[in-house]
Design an enzyme around this catalytic site. Structure first.
Site, short mmCIF file in Angstrom:
data_model
loop_
_atom_site.label_atom_id
_atom_site.label_comp_id
_atom_site.label_asym_id
_atom_site.label_seq_id
_atom_site.Cartn_x
_atom_site.Cartn_y
_atom_site.Cartn_z
N LYS A 94 -7.09 -2.74 11.12
CA LYS A 94 -5.94 -3.62 10.85
C LYS A 94 -5.88 -4.82 11.79
O LYS A 94 -5.41 -5.88 11.42
CB LYS A 94 -4.64 -2.83 10.90
CG LYS A 94 -4.48 -1.90 9.70
CD LYS A 94 -3.05 -1.53 9.46
CE LYS A 94 -2.88 -0.78 8.15
NZ LYS A 94 -3.45 0.59 8.21
N GLU A 116 6.07 -5.73 8.43
CA GLU A 116 6.54 -4.44 7.96
C GLU A 116 5.53 -3.39 8.42
O GLU A 116 4.37 -3.72 8.68
CB GLU A 116 6.64 -4.39 6.44
CG GLU A 116 5.32 -4.09 5.71
CD GLU A 116 4.23 -5.13 5.88
OE1 GLU A 116 4.56 -6.30 6.12
OE2 GLU A 116 3.03 -4.76 5.80
N SER A 382 -12.54 3.57 8.63
CA SER A 382 -11.46 2.60 8.87
C SER A 382 -10.65 2.85 10.14
O SER A 382 -10.14 1.90 10.73
CB SER A 382 -10.52 2.55 7.67
OG SER A 382 -9.97 3.82 7.39
C1 LIG Z 1 -3.54 1.40 7.11
C2 LIG Z 1 -4.81 2.15 7.05
C3 LIG Z 1 -5.53 2.30 5.85
C4 LIG Z 1 -5.03 1.81 4.53
O1 LIG Z 1 -4.84 0.43 4.43
P1 LIG Z 1 -5.84 -0.51 3.63
O2 LIG Z 1 -5.13 -1.81 3.61
O3 LIG Z 1 -6.00 0.08 2.24
O4 LIG Z 1 -7.13 -0.56 4.36
C5 LIG Z 1 -6.75 2.96 5.89
N1 LIG Z 1 -7.24 3.47 7.04
C6 LIG Z 1 -6.58 3.35 8.21
C7 LIG Z 1 -7.18 3.94 9.45
C8 LIG Z 1 -5.35 2.69 8.26
O5 LIG Z 1 -4.70 2.60 9.43
#
Ligand SMILES: *Cc1c(COP(=O)(O)O)cnc(C)c1O
Length: 404
Positions: A94, A116, A382
């Site tokens: 993020k 948000e 992610s």
């Molecule tokens: C917020 C988050 C997501 C989901 O958000 P996307 O905008 O779909 O990427 C996925 N993985 C992690 C670790 C997150 O913090």
């Protein structure tokens, strides 16, 4: 299946096919038009690119590694490469977006930031860059989420952000987003709104996708340098609003040799009513400023989504994914809580990496795919799982007993 080039994916009005656009109240019109008019030119300025590159390298910690997970590969019969976004500062992808947007806000002359947050991850990534840049930061968060995610509330406050509880509706992400929009409407002149995913009115989905596209551009370079490969056979990512998936897919969208798979949160199961599988269940509608797929009743009431993972339980999805789903460029597969837990424990034990529960949904696709033995698969890792330890721990006994 259609092919697309990066430049034709979105049109001048901010539409991906019939999805996207900018459905905003009159009061925000000037802000949105200003952003639409200048985001691409600001992002292309050499001084902007230079400043972003230094921050991505020295603050975020990029490039993130592309790690060959050998034991996971052996288990599934593929060559599995993990794109380690979990190693970014603050523990997830993020921050790639918040670093970019705060530089943009500075160039627009804004001094305050509103955001948000659902689980708090985007709020933390925003509070982090606001502290870095000395900007005021207000984060709206559902009252229910604040109670569930207390450590992230504390992190935001520690860095000087003001966390405001959203007390309407179900007191979760959808309501926090409404309140953040309302705040922006009341303070349009000095405030920039940093949206946390590839959602919202144009130009947010495209802008966020571009900031996250660093993920696939690094993958392209690393695949050649480390493995002598021009392209992977497949890329996997989890999809909440769709920002890490957008970034991981971005530079492969026009390369038909690369199969793309998105994991949606099915919760207890697509048919159970306790789910967040937006593309598999959703119908067309406008939510938070864009036309996309939404989980809603026949008369247009948004249905409260459910997933074990707080970052995936959003009732909508970014318009880019609604389009990629429609043209069948990306296959979106629902993944249940149970499948995600299995995958989370598997990665922890085979590779010594505890993934975020969101990320575990992407890993859970590995056993469901029917690709040739030895295929090279990039998984967008992610985020890290520290924030999810309380949830994982509830299931620890079950996995400890079945481990041998
Ligand atoms: C917020 C988050 C997501 C989901 O958000 P996307 O905008 O779909 O990427 C996925 N993985 C992690 C670790 C997150 O913090």
């Amino acid at each position: 299946m259609s092919t697309l080039s990066e430049s034709t994916l979105i049109d001048a009005e901010g539409y991906y096919g019939t999805f996207g656009g900018a459905f905003v109240p009159e009061m925000l019109y000037a802000n949105i038009v200003e952003l639409q008019a200048c985001y691409l030119s600001i992002m292309a300025e050499p001084s902007f690119e230079a400043e972003l590159e230094i921050l991505l390298r020295d603050f975020v910690g990029r490039p993130t590694p592309l790690f060959e997970a050998k034991r996971l590969s052996a288990r599934h019969g593929y060559q599995v490469l993990l794109k380690r976004e979990d190693l970014c500062h603050t523990g997830a992808h993020k921050v790639n977006n918040t670093v970019g947007q705060i530089l943009l806000a500075k160039r627009l002359g804004k001094r305050k930031i509103v955001a948000e947050t659902g689980a708090g991850q985007h709020g933390v990534a925003t509070a982090t860059v606001c502290a870095l840049m000395g900007m005021d930061c207000i984060v709206y968060m559902g009252e229910v989420d604040m109670a569930r995610q207390q450590p992230n509330v504390d992190r935001m406050r520690m860095m000087g952000a003001k966390v405001v509880p959203a007390t309407s509706g179900s007191k979760t992400l959808k309501d926090a987003t409404n309140e953040a929009m309302r705040h922006w409407i009341n303070h349009p002149a000095d405030t920039h709104y940093i949206i946390g995913s590839a959602v919202g009115p144009h130009p947010y989905p495209d802008m966020v996708a571009r900031f996250q596209s660093i993920i696939s551009s690094e993958c392209q370079r690393q695949l050649i340098a480390q493995f002598g490969l021009e392209h992977p056979d497949a890329v996997l990512a989890c999809v909440g609003g769709g920002s890490n998936a957008a970034g991981a897919f971005y530079h492969y969208l026009s390369d038909e040799r690369v199969m793309l798979f998105g994991a949606e949160a099915a919760g207890l199961g697509v048919e159970t009513g306790h789910t967040a599988a937006t593309l598999n269940l959703g119908t067309n509608g406008v939510l938070h400023g864009a036309m996309s797929k939404i989980i809603q009743t026949a008369d247009g009431q948004v249905i409260e989504p459910y997933s074990i993972s707080a970052g995936l339980d959003y009732p909508g999805i970014g318009p880019m994914h609604a389009y990629l789903h429609e043209i069948e460029r990306v296959v979106y597969i629902p993944v249940t809580d149970q499948q995600a837990l299995d995958a989370g424990f598997e990665l922890s034990r085979l590779e010594g990496i505890i993934p975020a529960l969101e990320t575990a949904h992407a890993l859970a696709l590995l056993p469901t795919l029917d690709l040739p033995h030895g295929s090279t698969i990039i998984v967008c890792l992610s985020g890290r799982g520290d924030k999810d330890l309380m949830t994982y721990t509830k299931y620890l006994d079950q996995y400890t007993q079945s481990a041998n």
